[in-house]
Enzyme design. Structure first.
Site, PDB file in Angstrom:
ATOM      1  N   HIS A  28       0.847  -1.210   0.000  1.00  0.00           N
ATOM      2  CA  HIS A  28       0.000   0.000   0.000  1.00  0.00           C
ATOM      3  C   HIS A  28       0.875   1.249   0.000  1.00  0.00           C
ATOM      4  O   HIS A  28       0.623   2.207   0.737  1.00  0.00           O
ATOM      5  CB  HIS A  28      -0.973  -0.001   1.182  1.00  0.00           C
ATOM      6  CG  HIS A  28      -2.043  -1.039   1.062  1.00  0.00           C
ATOM      7  ND1 HIS A  28      -3.318  -0.772   0.646  1.00  0.00           N
ATOM      8  CD2 HIS A  28      -2.015  -2.378   1.274  1.00  0.00           C
ATOM      9  CE1 HIS A  28      -4.037  -1.884   0.622  1.00  0.00           C
ATOM     10  NE2 HIS A  28      -3.262  -2.887   0.994  1.00  0.00           N
ATOM     11  N   TYR A 298       3.057  -5.355   9.907  1.00  0.00           N
ATOM     12  CA  TYR A 298       3.069  -3.906   9.697  1.00  0.00           C
ATOM     13  C   TYR A 298       4.167  -3.266  10.555  1.00  0.00           C
ATOM     14  O   TYR A 298       4.789  -2.286  10.152  1.00  0.00           O
ATOM     15  CB  TYR A 298       1.703  -3.278  10.033  1.00  0.00           C
ATOM     16  CG  TYR A 298       0.564  -3.657   9.106  1.00  0.00           C
ATOM     17  CD1 TYR A 298       0.637  -4.796   8.304  1.00  0.00           C
ATOM     18  CD2 TYR A 298      -0.585  -2.887   9.029  1.00  0.00           C
ATOM     19  CE1 TYR A 298      -0.408  -5.151   7.459  1.00  0.00           C
ATOM     20  CE2 TYR A 298      -1.637  -3.234   8.189  1.00  0.00           C
ATOM     21  CZ  TYR A 298      -1.545  -4.367   7.406  1.00  0.00           C
ATOM     22  OH  TYR A 298      -2.586  -4.709   6.586  1.00  0.00           O
TER      23      TYR A 298
HETATM   24  C1  HEM Z   1      -0.988 -11.621   6.217  1.00  0.00           C
HETATM   25  C2  HEM Z   1      -1.653 -10.745   5.469  1.00  0.00           C
HETATM   26  C3  HEM Z   1      -1.200  -9.317   5.257  1.00  0.00           C
HETATM   27  C4  HEM Z   1       0.053  -8.778   5.255  1.00  0.00           C
HETATM   28  C5  HEM Z   1       1.377  -9.506   5.478  1.00  0.00           C
HETATM   29  C6  HEM Z   1      -0.084  -7.360   4.999  1.00  0.00           C
HETATM   30  C7  HEM Z   1       0.980  -6.469   4.923  1.00  0.00           C
HETATM   31  C8  HEM Z   1       0.874  -5.095   4.858  1.00  0.00           C
HETATM   32  C9  HEM Z   1       1.971  -4.164   5.017  1.00  0.00           C
HETATM   33  C10 HEM Z   1       3.420  -4.553   5.210  1.00  0.00           C
HETATM   34  C11 HEM Z   1       1.464  -2.906   4.955  1.00  0.00           C
HETATM   35  C12 HEM Z   1       2.233  -1.582   5.108  1.00  0.00           C
HETATM   36  C13 HEM Z   1       2.373  -1.275   6.606  1.00  0.00           C
HETATM   37  C14 HEM Z   1       3.113   0.022   6.923  1.00  0.00           C
HETATM   38  O1  HEM Z   1       4.319   0.167   6.595  1.00  0.00           O
HETATM   39  O2  HEM Z   1       2.510   0.924   7.537  1.00  0.00           O
HETATM   40  C15 HEM Z   1       0.041  -3.047   4.720  1.00  0.00           C
HETATM   41  C16 HEM Z   1      -0.845  -2.011   4.577  1.00  0.00           C
HETATM   42  C17 HEM Z   1      -2.204  -2.181   4.467  1.00  0.00           C
HETATM   43  N1  HEM Z   1      -2.929  -3.362   4.477  1.00  0.00           N
HETATM   44 FE1  HEM Z   1      -2.188  -5.195   4.690  1.00  0.00          FE
HETATM   45  N2  HEM Z   1      -1.405  -7.045   4.852  1.00  0.00           N
HETATM   46  C18 HEM Z   1      -2.121  -8.213   5.001  1.00  0.00           C
HETATM   47  C19 HEM Z   1      -3.490  -8.378   4.917  1.00  0.00           C
HETATM   48  C20 HEM Z   1      -4.376  -7.357   4.762  1.00  0.00           C
HETATM   49  C21 HEM Z   1      -5.811  -7.528   4.719  1.00  0.00           C
HETATM   50  C22 HEM Z   1      -6.576  -8.856   4.847  1.00  0.00           C
HETATM   51  C23 HEM Z   1      -6.336  -6.295   4.562  1.00  0.00           C
HETATM   52  C24 HEM Z   1      -7.804  -6.028   4.497  1.00  0.00           C
HETATM   53  C25 HEM Z   1      -8.421  -5.079   5.151  1.00  0.00           C
HETATM   54  C26 HEM Z   1      -5.235  -5.334   4.505  1.00  0.00           C
HETATM   55  C27 HEM Z   1      -5.330  -3.959   4.354  1.00  0.00           C
HETATM   56  C28 HEM Z   1      -4.263  -3.076   4.369  1.00  0.00           C
HETATM   57  C29 HEM Z   1      -4.426  -1.631   4.264  1.00  0.00           C
HETATM   58  C30 HEM Z   1      -5.728  -0.878   4.116  1.00  0.00           C
HETATM   59  C31 HEM Z   1      -3.138  -1.083   4.323  1.00  0.00           C
HETATM   60  C32 HEM Z   1      -2.755   0.398   4.236  1.00  0.00           C
HETATM   61  C33 HEM Z   1      -2.516   0.948   5.626  1.00  0.00           C
HETATM   62  C34 HEM Z   1      -2.092   2.397   5.536  1.00  0.00           C
HETATM   63  O3  HEM Z   1      -2.869   3.208   4.973  1.00  0.00           O
HETATM   64  O4  HEM Z   1      -1.002   2.722   6.015  1.00  0.00           O
HETATM   65  N3  HEM Z   1      -4.060  -6.016   4.628  1.00  0.00           N
HETATM   66  N4  HEM Z   1      -0.294  -4.390   4.666  1.00  0.00           N
END
Ligand code: HEM
Length: 309
Positions: A28, A298
């Site tokens: 993201h 995260y």
């Molecule tokens: C094991 C599963 C998942 C992993 C490993 C993962 C990993 C990540 C990582 C590494 C980030 C960036 C974090 C940061 O540096 O702040 C991120 C952001 C995000 N993820 Fe996931 N994610 C997973 C599942 C999901 C799921 C199921 C959703 C559904 C709602 C989701 C929604 C988001 C959203 C909305 C962001 C953006 C957050 C922001 O605006 O900073 N993720 N994810």
């Protein structure tokens, strides 16, 4: 059996697919910031005692983003869109929601999520993902198929303001009598849902979503209704690849109002870790293993980007 995937391995897998963009989120990555407020309704109180629904006006910092770790991803890409929210409660506690415009997850377990990234990583010699690995991944991970099926007819939204955003996982709402209800939630845009047509998708430039929101906000605030779906016995609780039946009882529990939008660089949302386990009393996670794994993953991404890696 292989040992379970660790958060550090997961973040390395993102880096192998998307490269390392120093100081940036590993997923993201492309996003922008917004601010506004949330007012919760009494209608939530039979289900939760959370101070989110006290009726007081709560300041919100929001972030809109495109799924995937490519900071240059075009706004026409058929990837997920997201809205993340940080609410500040009266005593200064924080509550986070990090939501997608797609109602289901592509993995029931962190292992499937990891295996998917490994299958998509570019091959060292061709620089492209190996289609055979992707085929093998699908054949061995049936929990990835509902999202793959969903994406066959998916079109990204025409603007941030014309999209729904789903919490995706099932959460526990706990009321003042300690009674737990299983819920899912979504934010429904008062401007209505509007997806791109294929023709628009072909013609639009790589960057239009952020400017469209800025232009829209010049006409006045943008609002979403927060809608709860109430689960019944037998609804999937720990597997977010499965939708609930569409006729579950629904309750409108609040209104989000956004008033300003800016680029992400230097704005408040840039340095927030929207960790979905940061929740106030009255809302708690289920044992969904993907939801529980998101928090430590995260944290690894956040630690790296804040230290300039
Ligand atoms: C094991 C599963 C998942 C992993 C490993 C993962 C990993 C990540 C990582 C590494 C980030 C960036 C974090 C940061 O540096 O702040 C991120 C952001 C995000 N993820 Fe996931 N994610 C997973 C599942 C999901 C799921 C199921 C959703 C559904 C709602 C989701 C929604 C988001 C959203 C909305 C962001 C953006 C957050 C922001 O605006 O900073 N993720 N994810």
């Amino acid at each position: 059996a292989e040992p379970p995937v660790t958060p550090v391995q997961m973040i390395t897998a993102f880096e192998n697919v998307f490269g390392v963009h120093k100081g940036e989120r590993r997923n993201h990555t492309k996003g922008s910031c917004a601010t506004g407020e949330f007012v919760g309704l009494d209608a939530a109180q039979p289900y939760t005692r959370s101070a989110l629904f006290s009726g007081q006006t709560l300041p919100v910092i929001a972030r809109f983003s495109l799924g995937g770790g490519n900071p240059q991803s075009p706004d026409t890409a058929k990837s997920a869109r997201s809205m993340s929210l940080q609410f500040t409660l009266p005593e200064g506690q924080l509550h986070h929601m990090a939501m997608l415009n797609i109602p289901i997850s592509g993995a029931a377990t962190p292992q499937t999520f990891f295996d998917d990234l490994v299958a998509k990583a570019p091959d060292a010699t061709t620089g492209q993902p190996d289609p055979e690995l992707i085929k093998a991944f699908k054949a061995t991970h049936p929990d990835s198929l509902p999202l793959a099926e969903y994406l066959t007819t998916y079109m990204p939204p025409s603007s941030w303001a014309n999209s729904r955003y789903y919490g995706v996982h099932t959460f526990k709402f706990i009321n003042s009598d300690d009674k737990t209800s299983l819920v899912r939630w979504r934010f429904e845009p008062q401007d209505g849902v509007q997806d791109l047509t294929e023709e628009q998708r072909q013609q639009l430039p790589a960057n239009f979503l952020d400017q469209r929101l800025i232009d829209r906000l010049e006409q006045g605030p943008v609002r979403w209704n927060m809608i709860l779906s109430l689960g019944v016995e037998g609804d999937p609780e720990t597997n977010a690849t499965l939708l609930w039946p569409s006729h579950r009882e629904e309750v409108t529990v609040g209104t989000l109002t956004l008033t300003t939008a800016t680029a992400q660089k230097g704005a408040a949302c840039e340095t927030i870790n929207f960790d979905p386990l940061i929740m106030t009393d009255g809302i708690a996670p289920t044992d969904d293993p993907v939801l529980l794994f998101r928090s430590p993953a995260y944290a690894v991404s956040f630690g790296k980007r804040l230290s300039g890696q």
